[in-house]
Design an enzyme around this catalytic site. Sequence first.
Site, PDB file in Angstrom:
ATOM      1  N   LYS A  48       0.845  -1.205   0.000  1.00  0.00           N
ATOM      2  CA  LYS A  48       0.000   0.000   0.000  1.00  0.00           C
ATOM      3  C   LYS A  48       0.877   1.250   0.000  1.00  0.00           C
ATOM      4  CE  LYS A  48      -1.521   1.480   4.082  1.00  0.00           C
ATOM      5  NZ  LYS A  48      -1.106   2.837   4.460  1.00  0.00           N
ATOM      6  N   ASN A  49       1.901   1.265   0.837  1.00  0.00           N
ATOM      7  CA  ASN A  49       2.727   2.468   0.991  1.00  0.00           C
ATOM      8  C   ASN A  49       3.723   2.678  -0.141  1.00  0.00           C
ATOM      9  OD1 ASN A  49       1.282   2.996   3.235  1.00  0.00           O
ATOM     10  ND2 ASN A  49       2.857   2.373   4.686  1.00  0.00           N
TER      11      ASN A  49
ATOM     12  N   CYS B 178      -4.368  12.621  13.864  1.00  0.00           N
ATOM     13  CA  CYS B 178      -4.485  11.186  13.565  1.00  0.00           C
ATOM     14  C   CYS B 178      -4.391  10.445  14.888  1.00  0.00           C
ATOM     15  CB  CYS B 178      -3.338  10.816  12.636  1.00  0.00           C
ATOM     16  SG  CYS B 178      -3.050   9.067  12.500  1.00  0.00           S
TER      17      CYS B 178
ATOM     18  N   ARG C  17       1.264  14.292  13.628  1.00  0.00           N
ATOM     19  CA  ARG C  17       1.673  14.090  12.226  1.00  0.00           C
ATOM     20  C   ARG C  17       1.568  15.370  11.393  1.00  0.00           C
ATOM     21  NH1 ARG C  17      -0.585   8.428  10.060  1.00  0.00           N
ATOM     22  NH2 ARG C  17       1.186   8.644   8.655  1.00  0.00           N
TER      23      ARG C  17
ATOM     24  N   ASP D 222       5.291   0.364  12.015  1.00  0.00           N
ATOM     25  CA  ASP D 222       4.045  -0.256  11.551  1.00  0.00           C
ATOM     26  C   ASP D 222       3.940  -1.722  11.936  1.00  0.00           C
ATOM     27  OD1 ASP D 222       3.884   1.634   8.414  1.00  0.00           O
ATOM     28  OD2 ASP D 222       3.474   2.182  10.500  1.00  0.00           O
TER      29      ASP D 222
ATOM     30  N   ARG E  38      -8.324  -0.713   5.251  1.00  0.00           N
ATOM     31  CA  ARG E  38      -7.544   0.341   4.594  1.00  0.00           C
ATOM     32  C   ARG E  38      -6.227  -0.198   4.048  1.00  0.00           C
ATOM     33  NH1 ARG E  38      -6.629   5.687   7.774  1.00  0.00           N
ATOM     34  NH2 ARG E  38      -5.531   5.957   5.790  1.00  0.00           N
TER      35      ARG E  38
HETATM   36  C1  EPZ Z   1       4.627   6.854   6.458  1.00  0.00           C
HETATM   37  O1  EPZ Z   1       3.834   7.892   7.049  1.00  0.00           O
HETATM   38  C2  EPZ Z   1       3.699   5.637   6.340  1.00  0.00           C
HETATM   39  N1  EPZ Z   1       2.570   5.982   5.504  1.00  0.00           N
HETATM   40  C3  EPZ Z   1       3.218   5.234   7.741  1.00  0.00           C
HETATM   41  O2  EPZ Z   1       2.452   4.029   7.622  1.00  0.00           O
HETATM   42  C4  EPZ Z   1       4.413   4.925   8.609  1.00  0.00           C
HETATM   43  O3  EPZ Z   1       3.980   4.675   9.916  1.00  0.00           O
HETATM   44  C5  EPZ Z   1       5.372   6.142   8.626  1.00  0.00           C
HETATM   45  O4  EPZ Z   1       5.744   6.526   7.299  1.00  0.00           O
HETATM   46  C6  EPZ Z   1       6.648   5.837   9.390  1.00  0.00           C
HETATM   47  O5  EPZ Z   1       7.299   4.737   8.877  1.00  0.00           O
HETATM   48  C7  EPZ Z   1       2.736   5.968   4.155  1.00  0.00           C
HETATM   49  O6  EPZ Z   1       3.779   5.704   3.608  1.00  0.00           O
HETATM   50  C8  EPZ Z   1       1.527   6.300   3.342  1.00  0.00           C
HETATM   51  P1  EPZ Z   1       6.643  10.230   8.510  1.00  0.00           P
HETATM   52  P2  EPZ Z   1       4.378   9.401   7.049  1.00  0.00           P
HETATM   53  O7  EPZ Z   1       6.480  11.525   7.792  1.00  0.00           O
HETATM   54  O8  EPZ Z   1       5.210   9.645   5.867  1.00  0.00           O
HETATM   55  C9  EPZ Z   1       7.094  13.531  11.936  1.00  0.00           C
HETATM   56  C10 EPZ Z   1       0.603   2.588   7.899  1.00  0.00           C
HETATM   57  O9  EPZ Z   1       0.245   2.006   8.930  1.00  0.00           O
HETATM   58  N2  EPZ Z   1       6.901  14.522  10.859  1.00  0.00           N
HETATM   59  O10 EPZ Z   1       7.794   9.384   8.138  1.00  0.00           O
HETATM   60  O11 EPZ Z   1       3.197  10.263   7.297  1.00  0.00           O
HETATM   61  C11 EPZ Z   1       5.836  12.683  12.177  1.00  0.00           C
HETATM   62  O12 EPZ Z   1       4.932  13.327  13.020  1.00  0.00           O
HETATM   63  C12 EPZ Z   1       1.072   4.052   8.006  1.00  0.00           C
HETATM   64  O13 EPZ Z   1       0.629   2.084   6.778  1.00  0.00           O
HETATM   65  C13 EPZ Z   1       6.942  15.860  11.175  1.00  0.00           C
HETATM   66  O14 EPZ Z   1       7.146  16.237  12.327  1.00  0.00           O
HETATM   67  O15 EPZ Z   1       5.290   9.382   8.361  1.00  0.00           O
HETATM   68  C14 EPZ Z   1       6.423  11.405  12.763  1.00  0.00           C
HETATM   69  O16 EPZ Z   1       6.608  11.567  14.122  1.00  0.00           O
HETATM   70  C15 EPZ Z   1       0.800   4.639   9.351  1.00  0.00           C
HETATM   71  N3  EPZ Z   1       6.744  16.765  10.171  1.00  0.00           N
HETATM   72  C16 EPZ Z   1       7.751  11.281  12.028  1.00  0.00           C
HETATM   73  O17 EPZ Z   1       8.071  12.576  11.512  1.00  0.00           O
HETATM   74  C17 EPZ Z   1       6.534  16.380   8.859  1.00  0.00           C
HETATM   75  O18 EPZ Z   1       6.351  17.241   7.986  1.00  0.00           O
HETATM   76  C18 EPZ Z   1       7.747  10.278  10.883  1.00  0.00           C
HETATM   77  O19 EPZ Z   1       6.622  10.518  10.080  1.00  0.00           O
HETATM   78  C19 EPZ Z   1       6.499  15.021   8.564  1.00  0.00           C
HETATM   79  C20 EPZ Z   1       6.693  14.092   9.580  1.00  0.00           C
END
Ligand code: EPZ
Length: 467
Positions: free
Chosen positions: A22-23, A120, A125, A313, A405
Amino acid sequence: MDKFLIEGGKRLEGRVAISGAKNAALPAMAAALLTDQRVVLRNVPRVRDIGTLRSLLEELGVDSSVTHEERGNRVEIEARRLITPVAPYELVKQMRASVLVLGPLLARFGHVRVSLPGGCAIGARPINLHIKGLEKLGAALKIDHGYVDATANGLKGALIRFDTISVTGTENLMMAATLAQGETVLQNAAREPEVQDLADLLNRMGAKIEGAGSDEIMIQGVSRLHGAEHTVIPDRIETGTFITAAAITGGHLILEHCNPDHLTAIISKLSEAGVRITCNSAETASRVIEVHSNTVFSAVDLTTQEYPGFATDMQAQYMALMTQAEGTATITETIFENRFLHALEMMRMGADITLDGRRALVRGKTRLSGAQVQASDLRASACLVLAGLAAEGQTLVDRVYHIDRGYERIEERLTRVGASIRRISEDRSLPFPLSHSSRTSPQSARSLALSVRCESPQWQASPLGGV
Ligand code: EPZ
Protein backbone atom coordinates in the site's frame (compact mmCIF):
# COMPACT_ATOMS: atom_id res chain seq x y z
CA MET A 1 -19.54 -0.65 10.88
CA ASP A 2 -18.29 -4.12 10.11
CA LYS A 3 -16.82 -6.23 12.88
CA PHE A 4 -14.73 -9.40 12.98
CA LEU A 5 -15.89 -12.30 15.14
CA ILE A 6 -12.87 -14.48 15.92
CA GLU A 7 -12.85 -17.87 17.63
CA GLY A 8 -9.35 -18.16 19.10
CA GLY A 9 -7.05 -21.13 19.54
CA LYS A 10 -6.91 -22.30 15.93
CA ARG A 11 -3.44 -23.12 14.57
CA LEU A 12 -2.71 -21.60 11.15
CA GLU A 13 -1.40 -23.90 8.41
CA GLY A 14 -0.91 -23.25 4.71
CA ARG A 15 0.22 -20.73 2.08
CA VAL A 16 -0.50 -17.01 1.86
CA ALA A 17 0.25 -14.83 -1.19
CA ILE A 18 1.50 -11.43 -0.07
CA SER A 19 -0.07 -8.37 -1.73
CA GLY A 20 1.62 -5.35 -3.24
CA ALA A 21 2.64 -2.63 -0.79
CA LYS A 22 0.00 0.00 0.00
CA ASN A 23 2.73 2.47 0.99
CA ALA A 24 4.48 1.98 -2.36
CA ALA A 25 1.33 2.02 -4.52
CA LEU A 26 0.04 5.31 -3.06
CA PRO A 27 3.09 7.48 -3.98
CA ALA A 28 3.32 5.67 -7.33
CA MET A 29 -0.25 6.73 -8.14
CA ALA A 30 0.59 10.33 -7.14
CA ALA A 31 3.68 10.22 -9.39
CA ALA A 32 1.40 9.72 -12.40
CA LEU A 33 0.36 13.37 -11.93
CA LEU A 34 3.85 14.39 -13.13
CA THR A 35 3.13 13.45 -16.77
CA ASP A 36 0.30 13.73 -19.29
CA GLN A 37 1.07 10.22 -20.52
CA ARG A 38 -0.25 6.87 -19.24
CA VAL A 39 1.32 5.30 -16.17
CA VAL A 40 0.53 1.61 -15.62
CA LEU A 41 0.95 0.16 -12.12
CA ARG A 42 0.73 -3.56 -11.43
CA ASN A 43 0.49 -5.67 -8.24
CA VAL A 44 -1.54 -2.85 -6.70
CA PRO A 45 -3.27 -4.11 -3.51
CA ARG A 46 -7.09 -4.15 -3.36
CA VAL A 47 -7.35 -2.07 -0.22
CA ARG A 48 -9.55 0.90 0.67
CA ASP A 49 -6.76 3.52 0.71
CA ILE A 50 -6.06 2.85 -2.97
CA GLY A 51 -9.73 3.49 -3.71
CA THR A 52 -9.61 6.74 -1.73
CA LEU A 53 -6.60 8.04 -3.69
CA ARG A 54 -8.23 7.01 -6.97
CA SER A 55 -11.33 9.04 -6.00
CA LEU A 56 -9.08 12.00 -5.27
CA LEU A 57 -7.33 11.69 -8.64
CA GLU A 58 -10.69 11.52 -10.40
CA GLU A 59 -11.85 14.55 -8.42
CA LEU A 60 -8.82 16.39 -9.88
CA GLY A 61 -9.90 15.36 -13.39
CA VAL A 62 -7.49 12.46 -13.89
CA ASP A 63 -8.57 9.39 -15.87
CA SER A 64 -7.90 6.01 -14.35
CA SER A 65 -8.97 2.40 -14.81
CA VAL A 66 -8.54 -0.76 -12.76
CA THR A 67 -8.20 -4.30 -14.07
CA HIS A 68 -8.21 -7.36 -11.85
CA GLU A 69 -5.08 -9.46 -12.38
CA GLU A 70 -3.80 -12.67 -10.84
CA ARG A 71 -1.44 -10.69 -8.67
CA GLY A 72 -3.29 -7.62 -7.40
CA ASN A 73 -4.80 -4.96 -9.63
CA ARG A 74 -3.49 -3.24 -12.74
CA VAL A 75 -4.15 0.49 -12.36
CA GLU A 76 -3.79 2.77 -15.39
CA ILE A 77 -3.62 6.52 -14.72
CA GLU A 78 -3.56 9.32 -17.29
CA ALA A 79 -3.31 12.88 -15.98
CA ARG A 80 -3.73 14.58 -19.37
CA ARG A 81 -5.38 17.61 -17.77
CA LEU A 82 -6.55 18.93 -14.42
CA ILE A 83 -10.10 20.17 -13.86
CA THR A 84 -9.31 21.54 -10.42
CA PRO A 85 -6.07 21.99 -8.42
CA VAL A 86 -7.96 21.38 -5.15
CA ALA A 87 -7.63 18.21 -3.01
CA PRO A 88 -10.74 18.53 -0.83
CA TYR A 89 -10.99 17.99 2.94
CA GLU A 90 -13.62 15.25 2.50
CA LEU A 91 -11.07 13.01 0.76
CA VAL A 92 -7.88 14.11 2.49
CA LYS A 93 -9.38 13.56 5.96
CA GLN A 94 -9.97 9.91 5.02
CA MET A 95 -6.32 9.34 4.21
CA ARG A 96 -3.33 11.52 5.16
CA ALA A 97 -1.27 10.10 2.29
CA SER A 98 -3.42 12.29 0.01
CA VAL A 99 -0.82 14.96 0.81
CA LEU A 100 1.36 13.13 -1.77
CA VAL A 101 -0.42 15.01 -4.58
CA LEU A 102 1.05 18.30 -3.30
CA GLY A 103 4.60 17.97 -4.74
CA PRO A 104 3.66 16.53 -8.18
CA LEU A 105 0.79 19.00 -8.82
CA LEU A 106 2.90 21.98 -7.76
CA ALA A 107 5.82 20.87 -9.93
CA ARG A 108 3.70 20.25 -13.04
CA PHE A 109 0.88 22.81 -12.80
CA GLY A 110 2.41 25.54 -10.57
CA HIS A 111 -0.66 25.83 -8.31
CA VAL A 112 -2.37 23.44 -5.88
CA ARG A 113 -4.62 23.64 -2.82
CA VAL A 114 -4.47 20.58 -0.56
CA SER A 115 -6.50 20.24 2.62
CA LEU A 116 -4.35 19.87 5.72
CA PRO A 117 -4.76 16.23 6.83
CA GLY A 118 -5.52 17.17 10.49
CA GLY A 119 -4.82 14.99 13.52
CA CYS A 120 -4.49 11.19 13.56
CA ALA A 121 -5.03 8.53 16.25
CA ILE A 122 -1.31 7.72 16.41
CA GLY A 123 0.05 11.24 16.59
CA ALA A 124 -0.06 14.89 15.52
CA ARG A 125 1.67 14.09 12.23
CA PRO A 126 2.26 17.65 10.95
CA ILE A 127 3.42 18.25 7.34
CA ASN A 128 5.73 21.19 8.16
CA LEU A 129 8.73 19.38 6.61
CA HIS A 130 6.88 18.93 3.30
CA ILE A 131 6.03 22.65 3.28
CA LYS A 132 9.53 23.75 4.32
CA GLY A 133 11.10 21.63 1.58
CA LEU A 134 8.80 22.96 -1.14
CA GLU A 135 9.60 26.51 -0.01
CA LYS A 136 13.28 25.63 -0.43
CA LEU A 137 12.45 24.63 -4.04
CA GLY A 138 11.12 28.14 -4.57
CA ALA A 139 7.39 27.68 -3.99
CA ALA A 140 5.20 30.09 -2.06
CA LEU A 141 2.94 28.32 0.43
CA LYS A 142 0.36 29.61 2.84
CA ILE A 143 -2.12 27.97 5.15
CA ASP A 144 -5.56 29.28 4.37
CA HIS A 145 -8.92 28.01 5.76
CA GLY A 146 -7.50 24.61 6.57
CA TYR A 147 -5.78 24.27 3.22
CA VAL A 148 -2.18 24.51 2.07
CA ASP A 149 -2.23 26.92 -0.87
CA ALA A 150 0.95 26.52 -2.93
CA THR A 151 2.12 28.37 -6.03
CA ALA A 152 5.36 28.27 -7.98
CA ASN A 153 6.54 29.78 -11.20
CA GLY A 154 8.77 26.78 -11.93
CA LEU A 155 10.63 25.05 -9.08
CA LYS A 156 14.40 25.38 -8.67
CA GLY A 157 16.72 22.69 -7.35
CA ALA A 158 18.04 23.13 -3.79
CA LEU A 159 19.84 21.41 -0.91
CA ILE A 160 17.23 20.21 1.58
CA ARG A 161 18.12 18.60 4.91
CA PHE A 162 15.25 16.95 6.81
CA ASP A 163 15.22 17.78 10.54
CA THR A 164 13.32 14.51 11.07
CA ILE A 165 13.27 11.57 8.68
CA SER A 166 9.91 11.62 6.89
CA VAL A 167 8.78 8.93 4.43
CA THR A 168 6.07 10.85 2.56
CA GLY A 169 8.08 14.06 3.04
CA THR A 170 10.98 12.49 1.12
CA GLU A 171 8.57 11.12 -1.51
CA ASN A 172 6.78 14.47 -2.01
CA LEU A 173 10.01 16.43 -2.45
CA MET A 174 11.65 13.79 -4.61
CA MET A 175 8.63 13.92 -6.97
CA ALA A 176 8.59 17.75 -7.03
CA ALA A 177 12.33 17.92 -7.69
CA THR A 178 12.10 15.72 -10.81
CA LEU A 179 10.65 18.71 -12.76
CA ALA A 180 12.65 21.43 -10.94
CA GLN A 181 15.39 23.36 -12.70
CA GLY A 182 18.84 22.08 -11.73
CA GLU A 183 19.89 19.67 -9.01
CA THR A 184 18.18 18.95 -5.70
CA VAL A 185 19.90 17.07 -2.88
CA LEU A 186 17.76 15.55 -0.12
CA GLN A 187 19.78 14.87 3.04
CA ASN A 188 18.64 12.79 6.06
CA ALA A 189 16.15 11.33 3.61
CA ALA A 190 13.96 8.30 4.36
CA ARG A 191 15.51 5.01 3.19
CA GLU A 192 12.35 2.91 3.16
CA PRO A 193 11.97 0.36 0.30
CA GLU A 194 8.82 2.24 -0.71
CA VAL A 195 10.94 5.39 -1.34
CA GLN A 196 13.32 3.34 -3.47
CA ASP A 197 10.43 1.80 -5.38
CA LEU A 198 9.06 5.27 -6.15
CA ALA A 199 12.48 6.39 -7.43
CA ASP A 200 12.57 3.30 -9.69
CA LEU A 201 9.20 4.29 -11.19
CA LEU A 202 10.22 7.95 -11.60
CA ASN A 203 13.47 6.94 -13.34
CA ARG A 204 11.39 4.75 -15.68
CA MET A 205 9.33 7.89 -16.41
CA GLY A 206 12.53 9.69 -17.43
CA ALA A 207 13.62 11.26 -14.13
CA LYS A 208 17.26 11.40 -13.05
CA ILE A 209 17.41 10.20 -9.46
CA GLU A 210 20.40 8.67 -7.68
CA GLY A 211 20.91 7.50 -4.12
CA ALA A 212 17.32 6.44 -3.30
CA GLY A 213 17.48 3.92 -0.46
CA SER A 214 20.34 5.86 1.14
CA ASP A 215 20.00 8.96 3.35
CA GLU A 216 21.20 11.26 0.53
CA ILE A 217 19.19 11.43 -2.70
CA MET A 218 20.28 13.47 -5.73
CA ILE A 219 17.69 14.56 -8.32
CA GLN A 220 18.66 16.24 -11.57
CA GLY A 221 15.56 18.08 -12.78
CA VAL A 222 14.23 17.43 -16.31
CA SER A 223 11.75 19.45 -18.41
CA ARG A 224 9.12 16.71 -18.68
CA LEU A 225 8.40 13.07 -17.78
CA HIS A 226 6.75 10.36 -19.88
CA GLY A 227 4.56 7.33 -19.25
CA ALA A 228 5.85 4.03 -17.86
CA GLU A 229 4.83 0.62 -16.53
CA HIS A 230 5.84 -0.43 -13.03
CA THR A 231 5.19 -3.39 -10.72
CA VAL A 232 4.78 -2.36 -7.08
CA ILE A 233 6.99 -4.12 -4.47
CA PRO A 234 5.47 -6.64 -2.00
CA ASP A 235 4.07 -5.33 1.30
CA ARG A 236 6.72 -5.88 4.00
CA ILE A 237 4.34 -4.91 6.82
CA GLU A 238 1.69 -7.36 5.62
CA THR A 239 4.45 -9.97 5.44
CA GLY A 240 5.49 -9.21 9.04
CA THR A 241 1.85 -9.38 10.14
CA PHE A 242 1.37 -12.88 8.69
CA ILE A 243 4.69 -14.09 10.17
CA THR A 244 3.38 -12.97 13.57
CA ALA A 245 -0.02 -14.61 12.92
CA ALA A 246 1.70 -17.93 12.28
CA ALA A 247 3.87 -17.56 15.39
CA ILE A 248 1.11 -16.46 17.81
CA THR A 249 -1.07 -19.47 16.81
CA GLY A 250 1.83 -21.96 16.92
CA GLY A 251 1.18 -22.46 13.20
CA HIS A 252 3.12 -23.13 10.01
CA LEU A 253 2.78 -20.70 7.10
CA ILE A 254 4.52 -20.30 3.76
CA LEU A 255 4.39 -16.69 2.56
CA GLU A 256 4.77 -16.27 -1.19
CA HIS A 257 5.54 -13.26 -3.43
CA CYS A 258 7.25 -11.42 -0.58
CA ASN A 259 10.74 -9.91 -0.32
CA PRO A 260 12.59 -10.97 2.85
CA ASP A 261 15.34 -8.39 2.13
CA HIS A 262 12.85 -5.61 2.95
CA LEU A 263 12.18 -6.82 6.49
CA THR A 264 15.54 -7.98 7.85
CA ALA A 265 15.13 -6.06 11.13
CA ILE A 266 11.64 -7.53 11.64
CA ILE A 267 12.79 -11.09 10.86
CA SER A 268 15.84 -10.81 13.11
CA LYS A 269 13.83 -9.45 16.06
CA LEU A 270 11.12 -12.12 15.73
CA SER A 271 13.82 -14.81 15.41
CA GLU A 272 15.47 -13.49 18.56
CA ALA A 273 12.11 -13.96 20.33
CA GLY A 274 12.02 -17.59 19.17
CA VAL A 275 9.98 -17.44 15.95
CA ARG A 276 11.43 -20.01 13.55
CA ILE A 277 11.72 -18.36 10.14
CA THR A 278 13.50 -19.50 6.97
CA CYS A 279 13.68 -17.73 3.60
CA ASN A 280 14.55 -19.19 0.22
CA SER A 281 17.65 -17.91 -1.52
CA ALA A 282 17.80 -14.45 -2.99
CA GLU A 283 18.51 -15.94 -6.41
CA THR A 284 15.05 -17.47 -6.56
CA ALA A 285 12.61 -15.49 -8.74
CA SER A 286 9.69 -15.72 -6.33
CA ARG A 287 10.82 -15.16 -2.76
CA VAL A 288 9.25 -17.22 0.01
CA ILE A 289 9.31 -16.96 3.79
CA GLU A 290 8.43 -20.05 5.84
CA VAL A 291 7.35 -19.79 9.47
CA HIS A 292 7.76 -23.11 11.30
CA SER A 293 5.55 -24.08 14.22
CA ASN A 294 6.73 -23.09 17.62
CA THR A 295 4.86 -22.10 20.78
CA VAL A 296 7.61 -20.98 23.14
CA PHE A 297 8.72 -17.39 22.82
CA SER A 298 10.98 -15.24 24.96
CA ALA A 299 10.37 -11.60 25.76
CA VAL A 300 12.79 -9.38 23.83
CA ASP A 301 12.93 -5.59 24.11
CA LEU A 302 12.12 -3.55 21.01
CA THR A 303 12.74 0.03 19.89
CA THR A 304 11.05 1.15 16.70
CA GLN A 305 13.24 3.03 14.21
CA GLU A 306 13.22 4.42 10.70
CA TYR A 307 14.29 1.94 8.00
CA PRO A 308 16.42 -0.18 8.07
CA GLY A 309 15.44 -0.36 11.76
CA PHE A 310 12.33 -2.14 13.12
CA ALA A 311 9.25 -0.53 11.52
CA THR A 312 6.79 1.30 13.74
CA ASP A 313 4.04 -0.26 11.55
CA MET A 314 4.94 -3.67 13.06
CA GLN A 315 5.11 -2.49 16.69
CA ALA A 316 1.48 -3.35 17.55
CA GLN A 317 1.68 -6.82 16.01
CA TYR A 318 4.95 -7.45 17.90
CA MET A 319 3.29 -6.37 21.17
CA ALA A 320 0.55 -8.99 20.65
CA LEU A 321 3.25 -11.66 20.33
CA MET A 322 5.06 -10.41 23.43
CA THR A 323 1.91 -11.08 25.52
CA GLN A 324 2.58 -14.75 24.68
CA ALA A 325 6.32 -14.66 25.43
CA GLU A 326 8.03 -15.69 28.67
CA GLY A 327 9.33 -12.66 30.60
CA THR A 328 8.98 -8.88 30.36
CA ALA A 329 9.61 -6.98 27.13
CA THR A 330 10.06 -3.21 26.97
CA ILE A 331 8.69 -1.72 23.76
CA THR A 332 9.82 1.84 22.96
CA GLU A 333 7.96 3.71 20.22
CA THR A 334 10.24 6.43 18.80
CA ILE A 335 8.33 7.48 15.66
CA PHE A 336 4.79 8.37 16.81
CA GLU A 337 3.81 9.84 20.15
CA ASN A 338 0.48 8.02 20.62
CA ARG A 339 0.85 4.53 19.17
CA PHE A 340 -0.19 2.29 22.09
CA LEU A 341 -4.00 2.43 21.80
CA HIS A 342 -4.01 -1.31 20.97
CA ALA A 343 -2.39 -2.00 24.37
CA LEU A 344 -5.45 -0.67 26.23
CA GLU A 345 -7.71 -2.96 24.22
CA MET A 346 -5.44 -5.98 24.78
CA MET A 347 -5.58 -5.27 28.52
CA ARG A 348 -9.31 -5.88 28.19
CA MET A 349 -8.38 -9.35 26.97
CA GLY A 350 -6.22 -9.94 30.03
CA ALA A 351 -2.83 -8.77 28.75
CA ASP A 352 -0.44 -7.51 31.43
CA ILE A 353 0.90 -4.24 30.03
CA THR A 354 2.08 -1.06 31.75
CA LEU A 355 2.25 2.11 29.68
CA ASP A 356 4.69 4.89 30.47
CA GLY A 357 4.69 7.57 27.77
CA ARG A 358 6.45 6.10 24.70
CA ARG A 359 7.38 2.90 26.57
CA ALA A 360 5.26 -0.17 27.21
CA LEU A 361 6.21 -3.00 29.55
CA VAL A 362 4.64 -6.26 28.39
CA ARG A 363 4.68 -9.15 30.85
CA GLY A 364 4.07 -12.68 29.62
CA LYS A 365 3.11 -15.29 29.01
CA THR A 366 -0.48 -14.28 29.81
CA ARG A 367 -3.71 -16.12 28.95
CA LEU A 368 -5.74 -13.87 26.69
CA SER A 369 -9.50 -14.29 26.89
CA GLY A 370 -11.86 -13.25 24.11
CA ALA A 371 -13.63 -9.91 24.52
CA GLN A 372 -15.22 -7.07 22.62
CA VAL A 373 -12.49 -4.71 21.49
CA GLN A 374 -12.26 -1.67 19.25
CA ALA A 375 -9.71 -0.86 16.56
CA SER A 376 -8.35 2.71 16.55
CA ASP A 377 -6.10 2.58 13.49
CA LEU A 378 -4.79 0.27 10.77
CA ARG A 379 -1.98 -1.52 12.61
CA ALA A 380 -3.82 -1.54 15.97
CA SER A 381 -6.61 -3.48 14.25
CA ALA A 382 -4.06 -6.01 12.93
CA CYS A 383 -2.78 -6.41 16.49
CA LEU A 384 -6.29 -7.07 17.85
CA VAL A 385 -6.94 -9.69 15.18
CA LEU A 386 -3.69 -11.46 16.18
CA ALA A 387 -4.66 -11.26 19.87
CA GLY A 388 -8.09 -12.67 19.00
CA LEU A 389 -6.48 -15.59 17.14
CA ALA A 390 -4.45 -16.40 20.29
CA ALA A 391 -7.21 -15.79 22.84
CA GLU A 392 -9.53 -18.29 24.42
CA GLY A 393 -13.10 -18.03 23.25
CA GLN A 394 -14.58 -15.40 20.99
CA THR A 395 -13.29 -11.91 20.30
CA LEU A 396 -15.34 -9.25 18.57
CA VAL A 397 -13.19 -6.60 16.87
CA ASP A 398 -15.15 -3.45 16.11
CA ARG A 399 -14.35 -0.79 13.47
CA VAL A 400 -12.55 -3.15 11.11
CA TYR A 401 -12.85 -0.49 8.42
CA HIS A 402 -9.43 0.45 9.73
CA ILE A 403 -7.94 -2.92 8.70
CA ASP A 404 -9.59 -2.76 5.27
CA ARG A 405 -7.54 0.34 4.59
CA GLY A 406 -4.34 -1.66 4.34
CA TYR A 407 -5.03 -5.40 4.28
CA GLU A 408 -6.75 -7.13 1.36
CA ARG A 409 -9.70 -9.30 2.60
CA ILE A 410 -7.62 -10.43 5.60
CA GLU A 411 -10.43 -12.49 7.13
CA GLU A 412 -10.75 -14.62 3.97
CA ARG A 413 -7.01 -15.21 3.73
CA LEU A 414 -6.79 -16.15 7.42
CA THR A 415 -9.80 -18.47 7.08
CA ARG A 416 -8.08 -20.22 4.15
CA VAL A 417 -5.19 -21.17 6.47
CA GLY A 418 -7.38 -22.39 9.32
CA ALA A 419 -8.45 -19.36 11.34
CA SER A 420 -12.02 -19.01 12.58
CA ILE A 421 -12.76 -15.41 11.73
CA ARG A 422 -15.77 -13.90 10.04
CA ARG A 423 -16.91 -10.46 9.09
CA ILE A 424 -20.15 -9.33 10.64
CA SER A 425 -21.62 -6.48 8.74
CA GLU A 426 -23.51 -3.61 10.37
CA ASP A 427 -27.04 -4.92 9.99
CA ARG A 428 -26.32 -8.51 11.13
CA SER A 429 -27.32 -9.21 14.77
CA LEU A 430 -24.41 -10.15 17.02
CA PRO A 431 -24.29 -13.61 18.67
CA PHE A 432 -24.47 -12.33 22.24
CA PRO A 433 -22.98 -13.09 24.73
CA LEU A 434 -19.64 -14.03 23.23
CA SER A 435 -19.08 -17.74 23.94
CA HIS A 436 -15.90 -18.53 25.84
CA SER A 437 -13.84 -21.66 26.42
CA SER A 438 -15.28 -24.48 28.51
CA ARG A 439 -13.05 -23.30 31.38
CA THR A 440 -15.08 -20.12 31.56
CA SER A 441 -18.32 -21.00 33.46
CA PRO A 442 -21.57 -19.84 31.83
CA GLN A 443 -21.98 -17.58 34.89
CA SER A 444 -18.62 -15.82 34.32
CA ALA A 445 -19.39 -15.52 30.57
CA ARG A 446 -22.69 -13.91 31.50
CA SER A 447 -21.02 -11.56 33.99
CA LEU A 448 -18.34 -10.74 31.34
CA ALA A 449 -21.03 -9.84 28.79
CA LEU A 450 -22.91 -7.84 31.39
CA SER A 451 -19.74 -6.07 32.54
CA VAL A 452 -18.82 -5.25 28.92
CA ARG A 453 -22.28 -3.87 28.27
CA CYS A 454 -22.26 -1.64 31.33
CA GLU A 455 -18.76 -0.27 30.58
CA SER A 456 -19.43 0.94 27.11
CA PRO A 457 -22.51 3.16 26.79
CA GLN A 458 -23.03 2.29 23.11
CA TRP A 459 -23.98 -1.27 24.15
CA GLN A 460 -26.83 0.11 26.22
CA ALA A 461 -28.30 1.27 22.95
CA SER A 462 -27.96 -2.24 21.49
CA PRO A 463 -31.30 -3.49 20.14
CA LEU A 464 -30.66 -6.84 21.81
CA GLY A 465 -31.53 -5.35 25.22
CA GLY A 466 -31.15 -7.59 28.31
CA VAL A 467 -29.03 -10.81 28.16
C1 EPZ B 1 4.63 6.85 6.46
O1 EPZ B 1 3.83 7.89 7.05
C2 EPZ B 1 3.70 5.64 6.34
N1 EPZ B 1 2.57 5.98 5.50
C3 EPZ B 1 3.22 5.23 7.74
O2 EPZ B 1 2.45 4.03 7.62
C4 EPZ B 1 4.41 4.93 8.61
O3 EPZ B 1 3.98 4.67 9.92
C5 EPZ B 1 5.37 6.14 8.63
O4 EPZ B 1 5.74 6.53 7.30
C6 EPZ B 1 6.65 5.84 9.39
O5 EPZ B 1 7.30 4.74 8.88
C7 EPZ B 1 2.74 5.97 4.16
O6 EPZ B 1 3.78 5.70 3.61
C8 EPZ B 1 1.53 6.30 3.34
P1 EPZ B 1 6.64 10.23 8.51
P2 EPZ B 1 4.38 9.40 7.05
O7 EPZ B 1 6.48 11.52 7.79
O8 EPZ B 1 5.21 9.64 5.87
C9 EPZ B 1 7.09 13.53 11.94
C10 EPZ B 1 0.60 2.59 7.90
O9 EPZ B 1 0.24 2.01 8.93
N2 EPZ B 1 6.90 14.52 10.86
O10 EPZ B 1 7.79 9.38 8.14
O11 EPZ B 1 3.20 10.26 7.30
C11 EPZ B 1 5.84 12.68 12.18
O12 EPZ B 1 4.93 13.33 13.02
C12 EPZ B 1 1.07 4.05 8.01
O13 EPZ B 1 0.63 2.08 6.78
C13 EPZ B 1 6.94 15.86 11.17
O14 EPZ B 1 7.15 16.24 12.33
O15 EPZ B 1 5.29 9.38 8.36
C14 EPZ B 1 6.42 11.41 12.76
O16 EPZ B 1 6.61 11.57 14.12
C15 EPZ B 1 0.80 4.64 9.35
N3 EPZ B 1 6.74 16.77 10.17
C16 EPZ B 1 7.75 11.28 12.03
O17 EPZ B 1 8.07 12.58 11.51
C17 EPZ B 1 6.53 16.38 8.86
O18 EPZ B 1 6.35 17.24 7.99
C18 EPZ B 1 7.75 10.28 10.88
O19 EPZ B 1 6.62 10.52 10.08
C19 EPZ B 1 6.50 15.02 8.56
C20 EPZ B 1 6.69 14.09 9.58
